[in-house]
Design a protein around this motif. Structure first.
Motif, PDB file in Angstrom:
ATOM      1  N   ILE A 180     -11.615   5.208 -21.576  1.00  0.00           N
ATOM      2  CA  ILE A 180     -11.479   5.920 -22.850  1.00  0.00           C
ATOM      3  C   ILE A 180     -10.694   7.214 -22.658  1.00  0.00           C
ATOM      4  N   ALA A 181     -10.952   7.892 -21.535  1.00  0.00           N
ATOM      5  CA  ALA A 181     -10.273   9.172 -21.291  1.00  0.00           C
ATOM      6  C   ALA A 181      -8.765   8.972 -21.223  1.00  0.00           C
ATOM      7  N   LEU A 182      -8.328   7.959 -20.471  1.00  0.00           N
ATOM      8  CA  LEU A 182      -6.893   7.726 -20.328  1.00  0.00           C
ATOM      9  C   LEU A 182      -6.273   7.331 -21.659  1.00  0.00           C
ATOM     10  N   LYS A 183      -7.001   6.510 -22.417  1.00  0.00           N
ATOM     11  CA  LYS A 183      -6.505   6.098 -23.739  1.00  0.00           C
ATOM     12  C   LYS A 183      -6.433   7.294 -24.680  1.00  0.00           C
ATOM     13  N   ALA A 184      -7.478   8.112 -24.668  1.00  0.00           N
ATOM     14  CA  ALA A 184      -7.540   9.255 -25.586  1.00  0.00           C
ATOM     15  C   ALA A 184      -6.403  10.234 -25.320  1.00  0.00           C
ATOM     16  N   CYS A 185      -5.953  10.291 -24.071  1.00  0.00           N
ATOM     17  CA  CYS A 185      -4.884  11.226 -23.714  1.00  0.00           C
ATOM     18  C   CYS A 185      -3.512  10.555 -23.721  1.00  0.00           C
ATOM     19  N   HIS A 186      -3.457   9.278 -24.118  1.00  0.00           N
ATOM     20  CA  HIS A 186      -2.204   8.516 -24.161  1.00  0.00           C
ATOM     21  C   HIS A 186      -1.462   8.635 -22.838  1.00  0.00           C
ATOM     22  N   TYR A 187      -2.205   8.532 -21.740  1.00  0.00           N
ATOM     23  CA  TYR A 187      -1.602   8.713 -20.423  1.00  0.00           C
ATOM     24  C   TYR A 187      -0.641   7.577 -20.086  1.00  0.00           C
ATOM     25  N   ALA A 188       0.609   7.955 -19.849  1.00  0.00           N
ATOM     26  CA  ALA A 188       1.613   6.975 -19.432  1.00  0.00           C
ATOM     27  C   ALA A 188       2.232   7.497 -18.144  1.00  0.00           C
ATOM     28  N   PRO A 189       1.869   6.917 -17.000  1.00  0.00           N
ATOM     29  CA  PRO A 189       2.313   7.483 -15.721  1.00  0.00           C
ATOM     30  C   PRO A 189       3.832   7.442 -15.576  1.00  0.00           C
ATOM     31  N   GLN A 190       4.363   8.541 -15.062  1.00  0.00           N
ATOM     32  CA  GLN A 190       5.794   8.618 -14.814  1.00  0.00           C
ATOM     33  C   GLN A 190       6.000   8.512 -13.309  1.00  0.00           C
ATOM     34  N   THR A 191       6.766   7.543 -12.881  1.00  0.00           N
ATOM     35  CA  THR A 191       7.004   7.367 -11.448  1.00  0.00           C
ATOM     36  C   THR A 191       8.445   7.768 -11.130  1.00  0.00           C
ATOM     37  N   ILE A 192       8.578   8.590 -10.109  1.00  0.00           N
ATOM     38  CA  ILE A 192       9.916   9.103  -9.750  1.00  0.00           C
ATOM     39  C   ILE A 192      10.135   8.953  -8.248  1.00  0.00           C
ATOM     40  N   PRO A 193      11.377   9.084  -7.798  1.00  0.00           N
ATOM     41  CA  PRO A 193      11.631   9.027  -6.353  1.00  0.00           C
ATOM     42  C   PRO A 193      10.927  10.170  -5.628  1.00  0.00           C
ATOM     43  N   ALA A 194      10.595   9.969  -4.346  1.00  0.00           N
ATOM     44  CA  ALA A 194       9.964  11.009  -3.531  1.00  0.00           C
ATOM     45  C   ALA A 194      11.036  11.980  -3.065  1.00  0.00           C
ATOM     46  N   ASP A 195      11.527  12.782  -3.986  1.00  0.00           N
ATOM     47  CA  ASP A 195      12.712  13.578  -3.739  1.00  0.00           C
ATOM     48  C   ASP A 195      12.561  14.929  -4.435  1.00  0.00           C
ATOM     49  N   TYR A 196      12.856  16.038  -3.711  1.00  0.00           N
ATOM     50  CA  TYR A 196      12.659  17.394  -4.236  1.00  0.00           C
ATOM     51  C   TYR A 196      13.333  17.596  -5.592  1.00  0.00           C
ATOM     52  N   ASP A 197      14.622  17.261  -5.670  1.00  0.00           N
ATOM     53  CA  ASP A 197      15.372  17.498  -6.911  1.00  0.00           C
ATOM     54  C   ASP A 197      14.789  16.694  -8.064  1.00  0.00           C
ATOM     55  N   ALA A 198      14.366  15.474  -7.753  1.00  0.00           N
ATOM     56  CA  ALA A 198      13.794  14.613  -8.800  1.00  0.00           C
ATOM     57  C   ALA A 198      12.495  15.218  -9.347  1.00  0.00           C
ATOM     58  N   VAL A 199      11.690  15.805  -8.444  1.00  0.00           N
ATOM     59  CA  VAL A 199      10.424  16.418  -8.874  1.00  0.00           C
ATOM     60  C   VAL A 199      10.706  17.633  -9.749  1.00  0.00           C
ATOM     61  N   VAL A 200      11.635  18.490  -9.291  1.00  0.00           N
ATOM     62  CA  VAL A 200      11.974  19.696 -10.054  1.00  0.00           C
ATOM     63  C   VAL A 200      12.474  19.323 -11.446  1.00  0.00           C
ATOM     64  N   ARG A 201      13.336  18.300 -11.498  1.00  0.00           N
ATOM     65  CA  ARG A 201      13.871  17.848 -12.795  1.00  0.00           C
ATOM     66  C   ARG A 201      12.754  17.313 -13.684  1.00  0.00           C
ATOM     67  N   ALA A 202      11.893  16.474 -13.089  1.00  0.00           N
ATOM     68  CA  ALA A 202      10.841  15.834 -13.871  1.00  0.00           C
ATOM     69  C   ALA A 202       9.841  16.859 -14.399  1.00  0.00           C
ATOM     70  N   LEU A 203       9.666  17.970 -13.663  1.00  0.00           N
ATOM     71  CA  LEU A 203       8.740  19.012 -14.113  1.00  0.00           C
ATOM     72  C   LEU A 203       9.423  20.018 -15.040  1.00  0.00           C
ATOM     73  N   HIS A 204      10.700  19.757 -15.330  1.00  0.00           N
ATOM     74  CA  HIS A 204      11.492  20.630 -16.206  1.00  0.00           C
ATOM     75  C   HIS A 204      11.506  22.067 -15.671  1.00  0.00           C
ATOM     76  N   LEU A 205      11.581  22.210 -14.337  1.00  0.00           N
ATOM     77  CA  LEU A 205      11.557  23.547 -13.747  1.00  0.00           C
ATOM     78  C   LEU A 205      12.978  24.113 -13.559  1.00  0.00           C
ATOM     79  N   GLY A 206      13.942  23.198 -13.398  1.00  0.00           N
ATOM     80  CA  GLY A 206      15.273  23.713 -13.114  1.00  0.00           C
ATOM     81  C   GLY A 206      16.331  23.150 -14.037  1.00  0.00           C
TER      82      GLY A 206
END
Ligand code: F0G
Length: 352
Positions: A326-352
């Motif tokens: 129920i918790a995952l449904k209530a939060c509409h959790y849709a996992p985002q999978t990205i490459p194990a890569d620094y730039d990809a993480v920064v981009r995905a977190l909208h930090l840079g």
């Protein structure tokens, strides 16, 4: 070491030196002040959450079960039975394992949260899922306990109510007095009656100067106290309180009447909103049924029910981890999978 509620409140409970105490260290649960949530509900409110999810099996049921199983053992019983929306069976299974006796469980098929079902399984209970709801399961186990030497440990068992009242004692001990209001989810309706009994006993003993108004909340689709009669097909996302024919009907009405409180219902949407609000604003993860009183307080405050400054306690009856689906449904959790890569993480977190 946690002594458990029987040792802690022995003077208030029907035990003797001969009673074998079966405990897992239940009780002494935190009373958490919730200022952000209070601000959201009503600016003049002090709000406290009685977090029963941190009991040994993750719900308030352990308070009653320690006593019910201890007394069953004292009476020479070798087996217990219950119907359940999940938490009672989890607790009965655990305390039966602890006591070394058998535990039989009847569950409404497909309507028990996975965590709760898992608990009954791991503790070795004998489990049957019936093609019917909780009310039908309860009727069946009542009849079986009349025909066989098996102790019923649903809240019709008088020791359950006695144990559950200790939560009210803990609240008064911690606050130094009773609150003005106590809000609580209502299903089979024993817990609201137990709290009221606890508050009254402490008051009679002179431990408190006042009594709270008891506010009982149900889900809209499972709200017999609001419609004024039992209902045949209860339905709600809060499966713990998916109950149409509460066993403690009269006792719950007495609690409401004597305390000057009320019953109210909230929709599943309101429950889910309050469920997320509780988790995000206070860091407290409780199962959906526990959000009914939070949603109910919001509803009452909007209707102008609270006028003066007041202290409100809410029982959060069960842990959120019991029902992760129920918790995952209530939060509409849709996992985002990205490459194990620094730039990809920064981009995905909208930090840079
Ligand atoms: N909240 C939770 C998490 C519950 O599991 C229950 C009841 C309630 C509230 C309602 O308490 O029945 O005393 O009014 N669960 C029972 C069970 C029915 O089988 O676990 P109540």
């Amino acid at each position: 070491m946690r002594k458990g509620i029987i040792e802690r409140y022995r003077a208030y409970l029907p035990v003797s030196q001969q009673t074998p105490i079966v405990t897992l260290g239940e009780g002494e649960t935190p009373l958490i002040e919730a200022p952000r949530l209070a601000q959201h509900i009503h600016p003049a409110m002090r709000l406290f959450l009685k977090y029963e999810g941190v009991n040994p099996t993750g719900s308030f049921k352990d308070r009653g079960m320690t006593l019910a199983i201890s007394k069953a053992l004292e009476a020479g019983s070798r087996a217990v039975i219950c119907a359940s929306t999940g938490n009672t069976s989890a607790s009965a299974a655990a305390y039966s394992a602890r006591a070394g006796i058998r535990c039989y469980v009847l569950l409404p098929h497909g309507k028990v949260a996975l965590g709760k079902l898992t608990q009954a399984v791991i503790h070795g209970a004998t489990i049957l899922q019936i093609e019917g709801n909780f009310d039908e399961a309860l009727q069946l186990v009542r009849t079986i306990s009349e025909h066989y030497p098996i102790t019923l440990v649903n809240s019709l068992n008088p020791y359950r109510a006695e144990g559950q009242k200790t939560a009210a004692f803990e609240i008064c001990d911690e606050l130094g007095d009773a609150p003005d209001y106590h809000a609580i989810p209502v299903g089979n309706a024993r817990n609201i009656a137990s709290y009221w009994q606890g508050y009254k006993e402490y008051h009679v003993q002179g431990k408190t100067t006042r009594l709270p108004k008891m506010l009982g909340f149900q889900a809209e689709g499972a709200a017999p106290f609001i419609v004024g009669h039992p209902i045949p097909n209860p339905e709600t996302i809060a499966t713990a309180i998916r109950i149409g024919n509460p066993a403690a009907w009269n006792e719950a009405w007495s609690a409401q009447r004597e305390s000057g409180g009320l019953f109210e219902c909230v929709s599943d949407e309101e429950i889910l909103e309050a469920y997320r609000l509780l988790a995000t604003s206070e860091g407290v993860f409780a199962e959906p049924a526990c959000a009914a009183p939070i949603a109910g307080l919001i509803k009452l405050a909007r209707a102008g029910y609270f006028t003066a400054p007041c202290t409100v306690t809410v029982t959060l009856t069960g842990h959120g981890l019991k029902d992760p689906d129920i918790a995952l449904k209530a939060c509409h959790y849709a996992p985002q999978t990205i490459p194990a890569d620094y730039d990809a993480v920064v981009r995905a977190l909208h930090l840079g």
